[in-house]
Design a protein around this motif. Structure first.
Motif, PDB file in Angstrom:
ATOM      1  N   LYS A 175      -2.642   3.501  -4.270  1.00 22.75           N
ATOM      2  CA  LYS A 175      -2.236   2.258  -4.924  1.00 22.75           C
ATOM      3  C   LYS A 175      -3.226   1.872  -6.020  1.00 22.75           C
ATOM      4  O   LYS A 175      -2.828   1.494  -7.134  1.00 22.75           O
ATOM      5  N   ALA A 176      -4.525   1.988  -5.734  1.00 19.53           N
ATOM      6  CA  ALA A 176      -5.544   1.636  -6.727  1.00 19.53           C
ATOM      7  C   ALA A 176      -5.466   2.542  -7.947  1.00 19.53           C
ATOM      8  O   ALA A 176      -5.599   2.084  -9.091  1.00 19.53           O
ATOM      9  N   LEU A 177      -5.257   3.835  -7.729  1.00 19.80           N
ATOM     10  CA  LEU A 177      -5.122   4.765  -8.854  1.00 19.80           C
ATOM     11  C   LEU A 177      -3.900   4.423  -9.695  1.00 19.80           C
ATOM     12  O   LEU A 177      -3.954   4.459 -10.933  1.00 19.80           O
ATOM     13  N   ALA A 178      -2.798   4.091  -9.029  1.00 18.77           N
ATOM     14  CA  ALA A 178      -1.574   3.740  -9.763  1.00 18.77           C
ATOM     15  C   ALA A 178      -1.759   2.440 -10.542  1.00 18.77           C
ATOM     16  O   ALA A 178      -1.314   2.325 -11.693  1.00 18.77           O
ATOM     17  N   LEU A 179      -2.422   1.464  -9.944  1.00 19.67           N
ATOM     18  CA  LEU A 179      -2.669   0.198 -10.642  1.00 19.67           C
ATOM     19  C   LEU A 179      -3.589   0.397 -11.846  1.00 19.67           C
ATOM     20  O   LEU A 179      -3.521  -0.366 -12.814  1.00 19.67           O
ATOM     21  N   ALA A 180      -4.425   1.437 -11.793  1.00 18.76           N
ATOM     22  CA  ALA A 180      -5.300   1.748 -12.922  1.00 18.76           C
ATOM     23  C   ALA A 180      -4.579   2.569 -13.995  1.00 18.76           C
ATOM     24  O   ALA A 180      -5.190   2.913 -15.010  1.00 18.76           O
ATOM     25  N   GLY A 181      -3.308   2.873 -13.758  1.00 16.69           N
ATOM     26  CA  GLY A 181      -2.507   3.525 -14.787  1.00 16.69           C
ATOM     27  C   GLY A 181      -2.169   4.968 -14.549  1.00 16.69           C
ATOM     28  O   GLY A 181      -1.419   5.572 -15.337  1.00 16.69           O
ATOM     29  N   ALA A 182      -2.689   5.580 -13.487  1.00 17.26           N
ATOM     30  CA  ALA A 182      -2.409   6.993 -13.228  1.00 17.26           C
ATOM     31  C   ALA A 182      -0.970   7.188 -12.771  1.00 17.26           C
ATOM     32  O   ALA A 182      -0.376   6.305 -12.143  1.00 17.26           O
ATOM     33  N   ARG A 183      -0.428   8.344 -13.090  1.00 12.25           N
ATOM     34  CA  ARG A 183       0.847   8.764 -12.533  1.00 12.25           C
ATOM     35  C   ARG A 183       0.529   9.451 -11.203  1.00 12.25           C
ATOM     36  O   ARG A 183      -0.076  10.523 -11.180  1.00 12.25           O
ATOM     37  N   VAL A 184       0.957   8.839 -10.106  1.00 15.26           N
ATOM     38  CA  VAL A 184       0.484   9.219  -8.784  1.00 15.26           C
ATOM     39  C   VAL A 184       1.588   9.866  -7.967  1.00 15.26           C
ATOM     40  O   VAL A 184       2.732   9.401  -7.950  1.00 15.26           O
ATOM     41  N   ALA A 185       1.218  10.936  -7.272  1.00 11.87           N
ATOM     42  CA  ALA A 185       2.062  11.528  -6.236  1.00 11.87           C
ATOM     43  C   ALA A 185       1.324  11.371  -4.916  1.00 11.87           C
ATOM     44  O   ALA A 185       0.105  11.544  -4.853  1.00 11.87           O
ATOM     45  N   ILE A 186       2.068  11.020  -3.867  1.00 18.71           N
ATOM     46  CA  ILE A 186       1.440  10.838  -2.559  1.00 18.71           C
ATOM     47  C   ILE A 186       2.021  11.849  -1.576  1.00 18.71           C
ATOM     48  O   ILE A 186       3.192  12.218  -1.647  1.00 18.71           O
ATOM     49  N   ASN A 187       1.172  12.266  -0.656  1.00 17.27           N
ATOM     50  CA  ASN A 187       1.548  13.289   0.316  1.00 17.27           C
ATOM     51  C   ASN A 187       1.454  12.741   1.736  1.00 17.27           C
ATOM     52  O   ASN A 187       0.655  11.850   2.031  1.00 17.27           O
ATOM     53  N   GLY A 188       2.262  13.310   2.600  1.00 14.39           N
ATOM     54  CA  GLY A 188       2.218  13.024   4.023  1.00 14.39           C
ATOM     55  C   GLY A 188       3.257  13.885   4.710  1.00 14.39           C
ATOM     56  O   GLY A 188       4.063  14.558   4.047  1.00 14.39           O
ATOM     57  N   ARG A 189       3.268  13.877   6.034  1.00 18.34           N
ATOM     58  CA  ARG A 189       4.240  14.690   6.773  1.00 18.34           C
ATOM     59  C   ARG A 189       5.501  13.913   7.116  1.00 18.34           C
ATOM     60  O   ARG A 189       6.565  14.505   7.309  1.00 18.34           O
ATOM     61  N   ASP A 190       5.396  12.588   7.207  1.00 21.84           N
ATOM     62  CA  ASP A 190       6.534  11.742   7.580  1.00 21.84           C
ATOM     63  C   ASP A 190       7.249  11.307   6.305  1.00 21.84           C
ATOM     64  O   ASP A 190       6.792  10.415   5.587  1.00 21.84           O
ATOM     65  N   ALA A 191       8.386  11.943   6.013  1.00 15.34           N
ATOM     66  CA  ALA A 191       9.081  11.705   4.749  1.00 15.34           C
ATOM     67  C   ALA A 191       9.538  10.261   4.612  1.00 15.34           C
ATOM     68  O   ALA A 191       9.449   9.670   3.526  1.00 15.34           O
ATOM     69  N   ALA A 192      10.035   9.659   5.695  1.00 13.91           N
ATOM     70  CA  ALA A 192      10.523   8.283   5.615  1.00 13.91           C
ATOM     71  C   ALA A 192       9.373   7.322   5.330  1.00 13.91           C
ATOM     72  O   ALA A 192       9.494   6.426   4.481  1.00 13.91           O
ATOM     73  N   ARG A 193       8.255   7.489   6.033  1.00 17.00           N
ATOM     74  CA  ARG A 193       7.094   6.640   5.794  1.00 17.00           C
ATOM     75  C   ARG A 193       6.582   6.835   4.369  1.00 17.00           C
ATOM     76  O   ARG A 193       6.190   5.876   3.699  1.00 17.00           O
ATOM     77  N   LEU A 194       6.594   8.070   3.901  1.00 14.75           N
ATOM     78  CA  LEU A 194       6.095   8.366   2.567  1.00 14.75           C
ATOM     79  C   LEU A 194       6.974   7.729   1.493  1.00 14.75           C
ATOM     80  O   LEU A 194       6.471   7.170   0.516  1.00 14.75           O
ATOM     81  N   ASP A 195       8.288   7.787   1.687  1.00 16.51           N
ATOM     82  CA  ASP A 195       9.201   7.143   0.732  1.00 16.51           C
ATOM     83  C   ASP A 195       8.959   5.642   0.677  1.00 16.51           C
ATOM     84  O   ASP A 195       8.979   5.032  -0.402  1.00 16.51           O
TER      85      ASP A 195
END
Length: 262
Positions: A34-54
Motif C-alpha cells: 500500500k505504501a509503495l502504491a501511495l508513493a506512485g509505484a505500479r504494484v503487483a501483490i502476491n499470495g496463495r489465497d486468490a480471494a484474499r489477494l483480490d
C-alpha cells in the motif's frame, strides 16, 4: 550520471516504478504494498489465497487511485515464481522493486523437527526469496535500476529459545541480502533488508490480546508498545526510492528499539 539530487522526481516518490511484493494479502506485506502504491509505484501483490489477494488489491487500488495487480502463486513453487516475474516484467515493460516478504513460521525446538520439516521451512523462508531475487535481478539489470528488499526479522540477529530453524532461515536472508548487494551493485541494483520487531498484525492477534504478553512488550520494547502495521510502509518506500541510491547491504531495523535494550 544522475543521482537523487539531480533527479526531477519529488523526494520519496516512485512514479513510473514497478514493484512486486510477496505475501501481501495481509499484514506487513499489505502495508508495504500500500505504501509503495501511495508513493506512485505500479504494484503487483502476491499470495496463495486468490480471494484474499483480490480483496487486498481492491483496497490498495481504492487508496492509491491506480490499479494494483494480484499475482496468486506459491513462492515455494520456483517455476510459478519465475513465470510470474517474467510476465510482470513483460506486461509492465520493466521491474524495479522486489519486496521479498513471504515468511512461514514454525517455532519449535530443533529436536522436534524432522529433516523434511526443516527443509520445508528453509525452502519457503530462504530458498524461495533467493530464487525470486535471482529472477528479478535479471530483469532489473536490463534497465540498470533495481531495488531488492528482503524482509528478515529481528530473529535473524537475536534468538528466542526453541526457535532455531526459523532463526537460521532469517539469518540466512541477511547473508543473502549482503551477497546480492555486492554482486549486483554495478548493475544499478541495491539490496537491503527490513528487520521488523513485534507488530500487531493479524498473525499476532492472539498475543496482542494476551495481557501477560503485553506486559512483556511494555518491558522489552523501549517505546512500550507493539508496532502498528502501517509503520513498516515508510521503510519500504525509503529503500525503494532514489533517496536510498547509496544505501546498499543495510539492515533497517524497525522494532521500537527492542534489539538495543539490555
Amino acid at each position: 550520471m544522475t543521482d537523487a539530487a539531480s533527479s526531477p522526481r519529488p523526494p520519496f516518490r516512485l512514479d513510473g516504478r514497478v514493484a512486486l511484493v510477496t505475501g501481501a494479502g495481509r499484514g506487513l506485506g499489505f502495508e508495504m504494498a500500500k505504501a509503495l502504491a501511495l508513493a506512485g509505484a505500479r504494484v503487483a501483490i502476491n499470495g496463495r489465497d486468490a480471494a484474499r489477494l483480490d480483496d487486498a488489491a481492491a483496497r490498495i487500488t481504492e487508496a492509491a487511485r491506480h490499479p494494483v495487480r494480484a499475482l496468486p502463486f506459491d513462492v515455494a513453487d520456483m517455476a510459478a515464481g519465475r513465470e510470474a516475474i517474467a510476465g510482470l516484467a513483460r506486461d509492465e515493460g520493466r521491474l524495479d522493486i522486489l519486496v521479498n516478504n513471504v515468511g512461514a513460521r514454525d517455532r519449535r525446538p530443533l529436536s522436534d523437527f524432522t529433516p523434511t520439516e526443516a527443509e520445508r521451512l528453509i525452502a519457503t523462508d530462504l530458498l524461495a526469496p533467493m530464487m525470486l531475487a535471482r529472477e528479478a535481478a535479471a530483469h532489473m539489470a536490463a534497465h540498470r535500476h533495481g531495488r531488492l528488499i528482503t524482509v528478515t526479522s529481528i530473529a535473524g540477529h537475536v534468538a528466542n529459545r526453541h526457535d532455531p530453524v526459523y532463526t537460521a532461515a532469517k539469518a540466512g536472508l541477511t547473508g543473502l541480502m549482503r551477497a546480492l548487494a555486492v554482486d549486483h551493485a554495478r548493475e544499478g541494483i541495491t539490496s537491503n533488508a527490513i528487520a521488523p520487531g513485534m507488530f500487531a498484525t493479524e498473525t499476532n492477534e492472539g498475543l496482542v490480546r494476551d495481557a501477560r504478553f503485553s506486559e512483556f512488550v511494555d518491558i522489552r520494547v523501549p517505546v512500550g508498545r507493539w508496532g502498528r502495521p502501517h509503520e513498516i510502509g515508510a521503510a519500504a518506500v525509503f529503500l525503494a526510492s532514489d533517496e536510498a541510491s547509496f544505501v546498499n547491504g543495510h539492515v533497517l531495523t524497525v522494532d521500537g528499539g527492542q534489539t538495543v535494550r539490555m
